[in-house]
Motif scaffolding. Structure first.
Motif, short mmCIF file in Angstrom:
data_model
loop_
_atom_site.label_atom_id
_atom_site.label_comp_id
_atom_site.label_asym_id
_atom_site.label_seq_id
_atom_site.Cartn_x
_atom_site.Cartn_y
_atom_site.Cartn_z
N GLU A 41 53.51 14.66 13.31
CA GLU A 41 52.27 15.08 13.96
C GLU A 41 51.17 14.04 13.76
OE1 GLU A 41 52.89 19.94 13.47
OE2 GLU A 41 51.47 18.87 12.19
N ARG A 55 51.14 29.51 9.97
CA ARG A 55 50.04 28.56 10.10
C ARG A 55 50.56 27.13 10.13
NH1 ARG A 55 46.96 25.03 7.68
NH2 ARG A 55 48.29 24.99 5.83
N ARG A 56 51.63 26.87 9.38
CA ARG A 56 52.16 25.52 9.32
C ARG A 56 52.96 25.16 10.57
NH1 ARG A 56 53.61 23.58 3.34
NH2 ARG A 56 51.86 24.50 2.22
N GLU A 57 53.80 26.07 11.02
CA GLU A 57 54.64 25.76 12.17
C GLU A 57 55.26 27.06 12.68
OE1 GLU A 57 58.49 22.95 13.37
OE2 GLU A 57 57.85 23.14 11.29
N LEU A 58 55.30 27.20 13.99
CA LEU A 58 55.86 28.41 14.59
C LEU A 58 57.33 28.59 14.19
CD1 LEU A 58 55.76 30.81 16.53
CD2 LEU A 58 56.32 29.24 18.39
N VAL A 100 48.55 33.43 14.55
CA VAL A 100 48.96 32.04 14.43
C VAL A 100 48.26 31.22 15.50
CG1 VAL A 100 51.21 32.60 13.48
CG2 VAL A 100 50.94 32.40 15.93
N GLN A 104 50.72 25.94 17.83
CA GLN A 104 51.07 24.81 16.97
C GLN A 104 50.93 23.48 17.70
OE1 GLN A 104 51.68 25.44 13.71
NE2 GLN A 104 51.11 27.49 14.34
N ARG A 110 47.20 22.81 17.68
CA ARG A 110 46.74 22.58 16.31
C ARG A 110 47.03 21.16 15.85
NH1 ARG A 110 49.69 20.94 12.30
NH2 ARG A 110 51.31 22.47 12.80
#
Length: 614
Positions: A454, A243-246, A438, A441, A444
């Motif tokens: 980001e 969820r945070r980063e691939l 997921v 990213q 997102r």
């Protein structure tokens, strides 16, 4: 005053008196009566190998009715020790001994640095000036007890233990000192240093003929009770990472399925993954030095080069991951070769992640999730699940790279890459949590930015959409972005790379500033990833679909593989063609015009298109 010292004859000499002292001369030794009435027994043991001066072991016999007899006995004992080479040849101290050992030992650079830190903190300040021979065992045993009592070797507990030695404002982390001893395993490392130094002085330098600390035992091993995460916790960890980063999700997933060490995971390069054989090779490791934070690439621990057989899902994940990396690098004007690292902060993937940064990020993430676990526990998870699945111990030891497997065949991967090894890959995949859904990213980060780069990219994007930065105008420089948003230059670079992936910044070139690109309005799509969707499906972009691809060389099929792409997108097909050619030719020079890519929809025999690169 004492009589002058003279060379003794082999036979017993006469007793002489001068003032308040007397001497009895012996072959290589003498007995002197001192002013205090005591007898000094001294022998010649040769030249000190450290100072070059004469080394004369000495014993003082207190005055008494039979002191002359005791002096004779002491003289005989000293002479025998010298003759049998049981007496030390030098009066070197422990500090000099261990520093000589550090200079001459042969060990890995990281081992030398870690041991040097233990020497500087625990050996030199507290026993460095003590004799390396006289009462050595007593001195070293006292050091071990003091290390187990307090790692700071404190003599006063009424002081503040600050969180850093630099100038700072104290907070809750600066607290009153509480004694906490070193772990037994750390004390055992100190013992290994001292034992190695004494052994080298005995065997190579010949400073003494009998080891002065022979028989000194280190503290016992601590009983460890590793607590790997449960399958439920493992699923939560992987879900949160994706969820945070691939990239972060793939890193933890590889650590979980391979059981590789931290340094081995960050050292992975593109060439270490063979998607056809479905194998991940572990050949190198990255170490981070304590003093300079320098990264060095070294051989794998125990020198056990090994490989991990992947299940179909894990292998496809890595294929999709590299496709995503290739696309991002291409947008930034780079072409990733076989030396590119799996995980990097650079857009060209030329440098690896720092091992300690990985550990710190994992600790922060799991603490935020309310879990008390460490990165190394993923290695325990791998071993525990394989054993629970019924995989034999030798295969498990081989996959983990353990050197004490009980058989020399464990040092060669061919001995354990057998049917059991193939079964291990499938069994582990069956026990692992299902790959999480997921988000894209890149998309997102537009609406829910998390990392600093980001957030910077999202704010610049808002300015572009609002018209503050006009379409076609020269983009702000990296230094201007860093100063405006008060971030590091590296963070500004990553924000620019993200803007390029959004299509809002041109690639630029040597001596040319990139331009602002305002994207054309897009029709909203109603297609959303569903719960339980695989990572491969989550990576799928609009227009992409599963394809079966054949690489032909001069009309003959040489390679068959699967990928997801838009068959109408020439850029995607060109990237797939060049990647397949590079892997087929192992990086050798080849004429791209001799190759052709035959494209079919997955599961269908009809050829959709035949693609060649012009």
């Amino acid at each position: 005053m004492n009589t002058a010292e003279t060379t003794a004859t082999p036979t017993r000499g006469k007793r002489t008196r001068s003032g308040h002292s007397s001497r009895r001369s012996r072959h290589r030794g003498s007995i002197d009566r001192l002013d205090s009435g005591s007898l000094r027994v001294r022998v010649d043991a040769g030249a000190d190998p450290i100072t070059g001066k004469r080394h004369r072991p000495t014993v003082i016999v207190p005055p008494g009715p039979d002191d002359e007899h005791q002096a004779e006995v002491a003289l005989t004992r000293l002479l025998n020790e010298v003759d049998e080479q049981r007496h030390p040849k030098t009066k070197v101290d422990i500090g000099h001994l261990v520093l000589n050992y550090q200079d001459e030992r042969k060990a890995a650079r990281t081992t030398i640095e870690k041991d040097g830190s233990l020497i500087a903190r625990h050996i030199i300040p507290y026993i460095g000036s003590k004799s390396a021979t006289k009462d050595a065992r007593k001195t070293i045993r006292a050091l071990y007890k003091d290390c187990q009592r307090c790692r700071h070797h404190c003599t006063n507990t009424n002081w503040i233990e600050h969180r850093t030695s630099r100038k700072h404002e104290c907070d809750a982390r600066c607290r009153k000192h509480r004694c906490k001893g070193l772990a037994n395993n750390t004390v055992r490392k100190i013992h290994a240093i001292l034992s190695g130094a004494y052994t080298m002085a005995l065997a190579e330098w010949e400073w003494w003929s009998v080891n002065p600390i022979d028989g000194l035992a280190p503290p016992s091993f601590e009983k460890t009770d590793p607590v790997p995460p449960s399958t439920t916790d493992a699923a939560a960890i992987v879900n949160e990472a994706f969820r945070r980063e691939l990239t972060w999700g793939v890193l933890l997933f590889i650590a979980m399925i391979s059981g590789a060490r931290r340094g081995e995971v960050v050292a992975l390069r593109r060439r270490h993954h063979d998607p056809i054989k479905k194998v991940l090779y572990l050949r190198d490791a990255i170490a981070q030095l304590d003093e300079t934070n320098e990264l060095i690439e070294k051989g794998i621990k125990n020198e056990i080069a090994r490989h991990i057989v992947l299940d179909d899902t894990s292998n496809q994940l890595l294929i999709d991951y590299w496709a995503a990396l290739d696309a991002a690098a291409s947008e930034a004007g780079y072409d990733l070769d076989d030396d590119a690292f799996f995980f990097s902060l650079k857009p060209d993937h030329s440098t690896p992640l720092r091992p300690r940064s990985v550990t710190q990020r994992y600790r922060r993430m799991t603490r935020a999730m309310g879990l008390d676990t460490q990165l190394k526990c993923l290695r325990h998870f791998n071993a525990t699940e394989l054993i629970a699945a019924g995989v034999d111990i030798r295969t498990v030891a081989g996959r983990l790279g353990h050197g004490g497997g009980g058989s020399t065949t464990l040092r060669f991967y061919a001995a354990w890459a057998s049917e059991a090894h193939q079964r291990a890959a499938g069994d582990l995949a069956a026990r692992l949590p299902e790959l999480p859904a997921v988000l894209d990213q890149i998309e997102r980060a537009k609406t829910a930015p998390e990392a600093p780069f980001e957030r910077v990219a999202s704010r610049i994007r808002s300015r572009i959409l609002a018209g503050d930065l006009a379409d076609g105008s020269v983009a702000p420089s990296i230094k201007e972005v860093a100063a405006t948003y008060e971030v590091a230059v590296g963070t500004a670079h990553r924000a620019a790379d993200l803007l390029r992936q959004w299509g809002m910044l041109s690639a630029g070139g040597r001596g040319k500033r990139p331009l602002i690109l305002r994207p054309a309005p897009q029709q909203p799509t109603t297609e959303q990833p569903k719960d339980g969707q695989s990572v491969a499906a989550a990576l799928r972009r609009e227009g992409q679909r599963p394809l079966n691809l054949e690489l032909h060389y001069l009309g003959s099929a040489v390679k068959v593989f699967a990928a997801e792409a838009d068959p109408a997108d020439a850029r995607q097909l060109d990237r797939l063609l060049r990647s397949a050619v590079r892997r087929h030719t192992a990086g050798a020079d080849a004429d791209i015009g001799d190759f052709e890519l035959i494209v079919r929809n997955s599961g269908e025999p009809t050829v959709v298109t035949a693609f060649v690169s012009l």
